[in-house]
Design an enzyme around this catalytic site. Structure first.
Site, PDB file in Angstrom:
ATOM      1  N   ARG A 143       0.830  -1.212   0.000  1.00  0.00           N
ATOM      2  CA  ARG A 143       0.000   0.000   0.000  1.00  0.00           C
ATOM      3  C   ARG A 143       0.857   1.252   0.000  1.00  0.00           C
ATOM      4  NH1 ARG A 143       2.657   2.005   3.312  1.00  0.00           N
ATOM      5  NH2 ARG A 143       2.655   1.765   5.572  1.00  0.00           N
ATOM      6  N   GLU A 166      -0.562   9.905   8.724  1.00  0.00           N
ATOM      7  CA  GLU A 166       0.590   9.093   9.156  1.00  0.00           C
ATOM      8  C   GLU A 166       0.753   9.146  10.672  1.00  0.00           C
ATOM      9  OE1 GLU A 166       1.703   6.562   7.323  1.00  0.00           O
ATOM     10  OE2 GLU A 166       2.232   8.023   5.772  1.00  0.00           O
ATOM     11  N   GLY A 191      11.102  -3.786   2.840  1.00  0.00           N
ATOM     12  CA  GLY A 191      11.668  -2.734   3.694  1.00  0.00           C
ATOM     13  C   GLY A 191      11.602  -1.351   3.068  1.00  0.00           C
ATOM     14  N   ASP A 204      -2.115  -0.926   7.724  1.00  0.00           N
ATOM     15  CA  ASP A 204      -1.526  -1.682   6.616  1.00  0.00           C
ATOM     16  C   ASP A 204      -2.306  -2.962   6.319  1.00  0.00           C
ATOM     17  OD1 ASP A 204       0.290   0.318   6.985  1.00  0.00           O
ATOM     18  OD2 ASP A 204       1.841  -0.949   7.857  1.00  0.00           O
TER      19      ASP A 204
HETATM   20  C1  GLA Z   1       3.654   1.613   9.898  1.00  0.00           C
HETATM   21  C2  GLA Z   1       2.626   0.860  10.740  1.00  0.00           C
HETATM   22  C3  GLA Z   1       1.231   1.465  10.550  1.00  0.00           C
HETATM   23  C4  GLA Z   1       1.247   2.973  10.761  1.00  0.00           C
HETATM   24  C5  GLA Z   1       2.381   3.623   9.963  1.00  0.00           C
HETATM   25  C6  GLA Z   1       2.507   5.082  10.250  1.00  0.00           C
HETATM   26  O1  GLA Z   1       3.399   1.413   8.541  1.00  0.00           O
HETATM   27  O2  GLA Z   1       2.583  -0.493  10.370  1.00  0.00           O
HETATM   28  O3  GLA Z   1       0.322   0.845  11.430  1.00  0.00           O
HETATM   29  O4  GLA Z   1       1.334   3.297  12.123  1.00  0.00           O
HETATM   30  O5  GLA Z   1       3.611   2.997  10.208  1.00  0.00           O
HETATM   31  O6  GLA Z   1       1.400   5.777   9.812  1.00  0.00           O
END
Ligand code: GLA
Length: 392
Positions: A31, A37, A128, A178
């Protein structure tokens, strides 16, 4: 390569690797988060979309009918052998198969233990790179197990099972964004997710005039380190001082009132989260109205807040955003920001479709010149979520 073609190619690789064809093939996407964020674990809003990069997993019943599972990957990792007849527990931290292992454990805990199987995993989500390669691996495994065991999960329960796998097996205390988007993504839609009520709204993004351009800084992001957990703890402390259950319940005015009682760093963390939740809701309205200049400005503001208040950016991410700003709307860039957890990984930019090639060339050249690192750039329309490609 289309998803169907990717599925075919992984089918062939499985057949070569195990000497017989797979019975099931499942896939789940990575994604990109358009905005919102570090808001998910604060009960806020997030606004991600699935990208057309997938983790595909092909599997067949164990040849000897045993309870043995063999997991192979095409990425050079050493294969894993598990025994479903024994209690499952996490492997050493950092082991690649902890993600599928945690998901298998989630099914076992629900009384849906699969029989033994062989599986081959292949991914086109950069590993990553902050595009949720981990969630794609978890959700593809869960999708495979649903079809394999006949235990169909409700989408919310499925996302939560995968999140728990990441917490308990990979040791990363992630939020729910995510896994939700990897399960629920829909072609040509961005998902507005209320992380408190878990209500979702799919907002159409069909304007062919704009694209989302992803730039991988090729600086690896590493979230299992302590910084992510530290941010979570700081947010919890801010909520406690504010006297609210989560930062979702606070606003800018209330935050100012308690400022003198807050450590300045904790104050800045809270200021980011509170303002980011607001920006996310506005950006979703902007997408609904195809108001690209507004969405773009909100993306830049989000980046500045993540860089200055939340301290999760890095010089390479800032460099891409600087270049985007210097190209500007005349050059076809409306907005740009880091995306995902931070400390490396990718940026996402909202750009005019007709100018993608010129913009990509300019970002790539200037970025390499300034950082001495070669970036990787690609565009993606909002893609479909997890799916069974065969055997369903
Ligand atoms: C990572 C975490 C998500 C979210 C983002 C920041 O991707 O897996 O749950 O907290 O960081 O938005």
């Amino acid at each position: 390569m289309s998803l169907q073609e990717l599925g075919k190619s992984v089918t062939e690789q499985f057949t070569k690797s195990f000497g017989r064809p797979p019975r099931w093939v499942a896939a789940a996407p990575g994604r990109v988060n358009v905005i919102g964020e570090h808001t998910d674990y604060n009960d806020g809003f997030v606004f991600p979309m699935a990208i057309d990069r997938y983790t595909v997993i092909a599997a067949a019943p164990a040849a000897d009918g045993s309870k043995r599972v063999e997991l192979r990957s095409t990425h050079g990792d050493s294969p894993a052998t598990l025994d479903l007849g024994q209690a499952l527990k996490p492997a050493k931290k950092g082991t690649w198969y902890n993600y599928p292992l945690g998901v298998i454990a989630g099914f076992v805990a629900r009384g849906a233990s699969p029989a033994g199987f062989d599986a081959l995993i292949h991914s086109t989500v950069p590993l990553g790179g902050g595009l949720s390669s981990s969630a794609a691996l978890e959700v593809s495994t869960a999708t495979l197990l649903e079809t394999m065991t006949g235990k169909k999960l409700d989408p919310v329960e499925k996302a939560l099972l995968c999140q728990k796998a990441e917490h308990d097996y990979a040791g990363m205390p992630c939020g729910i964004m995510d896994q939700f988007i990897s399960v629920m993504g829909k072609q040509d839609h961005i998902l507005l997710l209320d992380c408190r009520s878990r209500q979702t709204e799919l907002i159409p993004m069909t304007d062919a005039g704009v694209e989302l351009l992803i730039t991988n800084t090729n600086v690896k992001h590493e979230l299992t380190g302590g910084e992510y957990a530290k941010r979570r703890a700081q947010c919890e402390e801010a909520a406690r001082i504010l006297g609210v259950a989560s930062l979702r319940d606070a606003d800018a005015e209330r935050l100012e009132r308690v400022r003198s009682r807050m450590d300045p760093v904790v104050y800045r963390r809270a200021r980011h989260v509170i303002s980011e939740i607001e920006r996310t809701v506005h950006a979703a309205e902007g997408v609904r109205a195809s108001n690209w200049p507004t969405v773009g400005q909100l993306m830049y503001a989000s980046h500045a807040s993540l860089r200055d208040d939340y301290d999760v950016s890095c010089p390479e991410l800032d460099t891409v955003v600087d270049i985007a700003l210097s190209i500007g709307p005349r050059g076809g860039v409306h907005g740009c920001r880091m995306t995902g957890g931070g400390f490396g990984g990718c940026t996402v930019a909202l750009v005019d479709a007709g100018k993608v090639a010129a913009i990509s060339e300019r970002i790539a050249a200037e970025y390499e010149q300034r950082t001495k690192i070669k970036p990787t750039l690609f565009v993606s329309r909002p893609a479909a979520g997890a799916t069974v490609l065969s055997g369903g």
